[in-house]
Design a protein around this motif. Structure first.
Motif, PDB file in Angstrom:
ATOM      1  N   TYR A 121      -3.556 -11.477  14.306  1.00 21.65           N
ATOM      2  CA  TYR A 121      -3.034 -10.768  13.063  1.00 21.65           C
ATOM      3  C   TYR A 121      -3.082  -9.226  13.018  1.00 21.65           C
ATOM      4  N   ARG A 122      -1.814  -8.679  12.784  1.00 19.45           N
ATOM      5  CA  ARG A 122      -1.895  -7.208  12.882  1.00 19.45           C
ATOM      6  C   ARG A 122      -2.294  -6.756  11.516  1.00 19.45           C
ATOM      7  N   LEU A 123      -3.475  -6.075  11.412  1.00 20.80           N
ATOM      8  CA  LEU A 123      -4.116  -5.745  10.009  1.00 20.80           C
ATOM      9  C   LEU A 123      -3.998  -4.174   9.762  1.00 20.80           C
ATOM     10  N   GLY A 124      -3.715  -4.023   8.455  1.00 22.62           N
ATOM     11  CA  GLY A 124      -3.585  -2.685   7.860  1.00 22.62           C
ATOM     12  C   GLY A 124      -4.374  -2.596   6.430  1.00 22.62           C
ATOM     13  N   VAL A 125      -4.422  -1.241   6.199  1.00 24.22           N
ATOM     14  CA  VAL A 125      -4.935  -1.094   4.799  1.00 24.22           C
ATOM     15  C   VAL A 125      -3.952  -0.220   4.032  1.00 24.22           C
ATOM     16  N   ALA A 126      -3.730  -0.593   2.873  1.00 22.33           N
ATOM     17  CA  ALA A 126      -2.692   0.167   1.807  1.00 22.33           C
ATOM     18  C   ALA A 126      -3.612   0.306   0.571  1.00 22.33           C
ATOM     19  N   PHE A 147      -8.512  -2.755  12.545  1.00 21.27           N
ATOM     20  CA  PHE A 147      -7.199  -2.441  11.902  1.00 21.27           C
ATOM     21  C   PHE A 147      -6.528  -1.733  12.650  1.00 21.27           C
ATOM     22  N   ASP A 148      -4.902  -1.850  12.616  1.00 25.23           N
ATOM     23  CA  ASP A 148      -4.130  -0.868  13.253  1.00 25.23           C
ATOM     24  C   ASP A 148      -3.816   0.378  12.585  1.00 25.23           C
ATOM     25  N   ALA A 149      -4.177   0.513  11.158  1.00 25.42           N
ATOM     26  CA  ALA A 149      -3.874   1.909  10.380  1.00 25.42           C
ATOM     27  C   ALA A 149      -4.221   1.600   9.088  1.00 25.42           C
ATOM     28  N   ALA A 150      -4.550   2.804   8.492  1.00 22.52           N
ATOM     29  CA  ALA A 150      -4.990   2.675   6.957  1.00 22.52           C
ATOM     30  C   ALA A 150      -4.098   3.698   6.392  1.00 22.52           C
ATOM     31  N   LYS A 160       1.956   3.104  -3.559  1.00 21.30           N
ATOM     32  CA  LYS A 160       2.131   2.119  -4.112  1.00 21.30           C
ATOM     33  C   LYS A 160       2.339   2.387  -5.696  1.00 21.30           C
ATOM     34  N   PRO A 161       3.135   1.607  -6.360  1.00 22.39           N
ATOM     35  CA  PRO A 161       3.814   0.101  -5.829  1.00 22.39           C
ATOM     36  C   PRO A 161       5.060   0.616  -5.055  1.00 22.39           C
ATOM     37  N   ALA A 162       5.476   1.673  -4.755  1.00 25.00           N
ATOM     38  CA  ALA A 162       6.516   1.714  -3.726  1.00 25.00           C
ATOM     39  C   ALA A 162       6.344   1.028  -2.565  1.00 25.00           C
ATOM     40  N   PRO A 163       7.468   0.848  -1.763  1.00 23.99           N
ATOM     41  CA  PRO A 163       7.380   0.037  -0.655  1.00 23.99           C
ATOM     42  C   PRO A 163       7.121   0.769   0.743  1.00 23.99           C
ATOM     43  N   ASP A 164       6.829   2.166   0.527  1.00 27.29           N
ATOM     44  CA  ASP A 164       6.837   2.950   1.697  1.00 27.29           C
ATOM     45  C   ASP A 164       5.916   2.532   2.837  1.00 27.29           C
ATOM     46  N   VAL A 165       4.570   2.079   2.378  1.00 28.44           N
ATOM     47  CA  VAL A 165       3.628   1.562   3.298  1.00 28.44           C
ATOM     48  C   VAL A 165       3.971   0.332   4.019  1.00 28.44           C
ATOM     49  N   VAL A 166       4.537  -0.479   3.317  1.00 25.50           N
ATOM     50  CA  VAL A 166       5.048  -1.693   3.930  1.00 25.50           C
ATOM     51  C   VAL A 166       6.164  -1.321   5.277  1.00 25.50           C
ATOM     52  N   LEU A 167       6.896  -0.370   4.912  1.00 26.55           N
ATOM     53  CA  LEU A 167       8.015   0.056   6.092  1.00 26.55           C
ATOM     54  C   LEU A 167       7.261   0.514   6.992  1.00 26.55           C
ATOM     55  N   SER A 168       6.224   1.363   6.795  1.00 27.13           N
ATOM     56  CA  SER A 168       5.448   2.371   7.809  1.00 27.13           C
ATOM     57  C   SER A 168       4.809   1.285   8.638  1.00 27.13           C
ATOM     58  N   PHE A 169       3.928   0.372   7.957  1.00 30.86           N
ATOM     59  CA  PHE A 169       3.563  -0.645   8.886  1.00 30.86           C
ATOM     60  C   PHE A 169       4.282  -1.520   9.753  1.00 30.86           C
ATOM     61  N   CYS A 170       5.427  -1.716   9.205  1.00 28.47           N
ATOM     62  CA  CYS A 170       6.634  -2.234   9.957  1.00 28.47           C
ATOM     63  C   CYS A 170       6.945  -1.432  11.186  1.00 28.47           C
ATOM     64  N   ASP A 171       7.186  -0.235  10.949  1.00 30.70           N
ATOM     65  CA  ASP A 171       7.577   0.606  12.122  1.00 30.70           C
ATOM     66  C   ASP A 171       6.691   0.566  13.129  1.00 30.70           C
ATOM     67  N   LEU A 172       5.233   0.579  12.734  1.00 31.22           N
ATOM     68  CA  LEU A 172       3.908   0.763  13.746  1.00 31.22           C
ATOM     69  C   LEU A 172       3.875  -0.551  14.617  1.00 31.22           C
ATOM     70  N   ARG A 187      -1.874  -5.293  -9.988  1.00 34.56           N
ATOM     71  CA  ARG A 187      -0.328  -5.894  -9.902  1.00 34.56           C
ATOM     72  C   ARG A 187       0.540  -4.777  -9.191  1.00 34.56           C
ATOM     73  N   HIS A 188      -0.126  -3.701  -8.987  1.00 29.01           N
ATOM     74  CA  HIS A 188       0.633  -2.510  -8.164  1.00 29.01           C
ATOM     75  C   HIS A 188       0.485  -2.979  -6.719  1.00 29.01           C
ATOM     76  N   ASP A 189      -0.258  -3.834  -6.235  1.00 27.29           N
ATOM     77  CA  ASP A 189      -0.450  -4.410  -4.823  1.00 27.29           C
ATOM     78  C   ASP A 189       0.854  -5.190  -4.729  1.00 27.29           C
ATOM     79  N   LEU A 190       0.835  -6.118  -5.737  1.00 25.27           N
ATOM     80  CA  LEU A 190       1.833  -7.133  -5.459  1.00 25.27           C
ATOM     81  C   LEU A 190       3.241  -6.577  -5.970  1.00 25.27           C
ATOM     82  N   ASP A 191       3.449  -5.555  -6.831  1.00 19.72           N
ATOM     83  CA  ASP A 191       4.719  -4.877  -7.014  1.00 19.72           C
ATOM     84  C   ASP A 191       5.220  -4.388  -5.709  1.00 19.72           C
ATOM     85  N   MET A 192       4.203  -3.731  -4.901  1.00 23.18           N
ATOM     86  CA  MET A 192       4.759  -3.105  -3.511  1.00 23.18           C
ATOM     87  C   MET A 192       5.241  -4.379  -2.580  1.00 23.18           C
ATOM     88  N   ALA A 193       4.516  -5.279  -2.716  1.00 19.02           N
ATOM     89  CA  ALA A 193       4.610  -6.716  -1.885  1.00 19.02           C
ATOM     90  C   ALA A 193       6.231  -6.880  -2.073  1.00 19.02           C
TER      91      ALA A 193
END
Length: 238
Positions: A121-126, A147-150, A160-172, A187-193
């Motif tokens: 699994y590719r792992l990251g911290v948000a 971890f690949d990135a933090a 968070k809760p904006a999706p920017d970290v998800v998109l950055s992790f996908c780019d990486l 909840r803000h973790d799940l809102d970001m998801a």
């Protein structure tokens, strides 16, 4: 549900024991902000979401879920932007140094992360901590190499809760959002998801969130990240 290939973890309350790590740090910040005035510091802690009766921070409170910028704006609304910037720099320094120095991993976390890393699994911290604070904490706990990135609040345009970290992790990683699981205790973790289109939103009860606060937004609520390897293994069989 798409096959999960990457996992983003919130840090505090998810990988790190929130109250054991942050109660003393928050008190230090409040006492400094209040110039040593104990009653005034206690009022600041109340504003940030500390429940003195329960002796813990409330779920989704400013200190549990927000950024240092949120804390500064709540504690120093009367300051100019320049003065708030200086306070923010100071708080970033405190949380990066003291947060990593006092960091206590939740039970079973290193073993669970090692198992997930071993399954490729590719792992990251948000986190809504600073990026420097997150990196220092992972190093202090001896798990940075997994971890690949933090990503801290200052690593992206919108935390968070904006999706920017998800998109950055996908780019990486080259993964799609639907191949990412997001794991967190608020909840803000799940809102970001949800905002980022993650394939799996996992709530954990190891931090400040409760089953009642997490269940409406989560695909599953686990006691801890320690339960995640077994859950994902079972999910892969279905």
């Amino acid at each position: 549900m798409a096959t999960i290939k990457g996992i983003l973890f919130d840090k505090d309350g998810t990988l790190v024991d929130f109250n054991a790590t942050w109660s003393a740090v928050a008190d230090f910040m409040a006492m400094e902000a209040a110039d040593g005035d104990r009653p005034a510091a206690d009022e600041l802690l109340t504003v940030a979401g500390y429940d003195f009766d329960a002796r813990r921070f409330k779920a989704d409170s400013i200190f549990a879920a927000g950024t240092n910028r949120d804390v500064v704006e709540a504690w120093f609304p009367q300051l100019s932007r320049q003065e708030q910037g200086a306070a923010l720099a100071r708080f970033n320094e405190i949380t990066a140094v003291e947060g990593s120095r006092k960091a206590v991993a939740l039970p079973g976390i290193p073993a669970a992360l090692t198992a997930l890393h071993g399954r490729d699994y590719r792992l990251g911290v948000a986190t809504n901590d600073s990026t420097s604070g997150a990196e220092k904490t992972l190093l202090a706990l001896g798990i940075a190499q997994l971890f690949d990135a933090a990503y801290g609040y200052d690593a992206v345009a919108n935390p968070k809760p904006a999706p920017d970290v998800v998109l950055s992790f996908c780019d990486l990683t080259g993964l799609k959002p639907a191949e990412i699981a997001m794991v967190g205790d608020n909840r803000h973790d799940l809102d970001m998801a949800r905002a980022g289109g993650c394939g799996l939103a996992v709530g954990v009860l190891s931090g400040t969130g409760t089953r009642a606060s997490l269940a409406p937004m989560a695909d599953v609520v686990l006691d801890s990240v320690a339960d995640l390897p077994a859950f994902l293994e079972e999910l892969g069989r279905n």
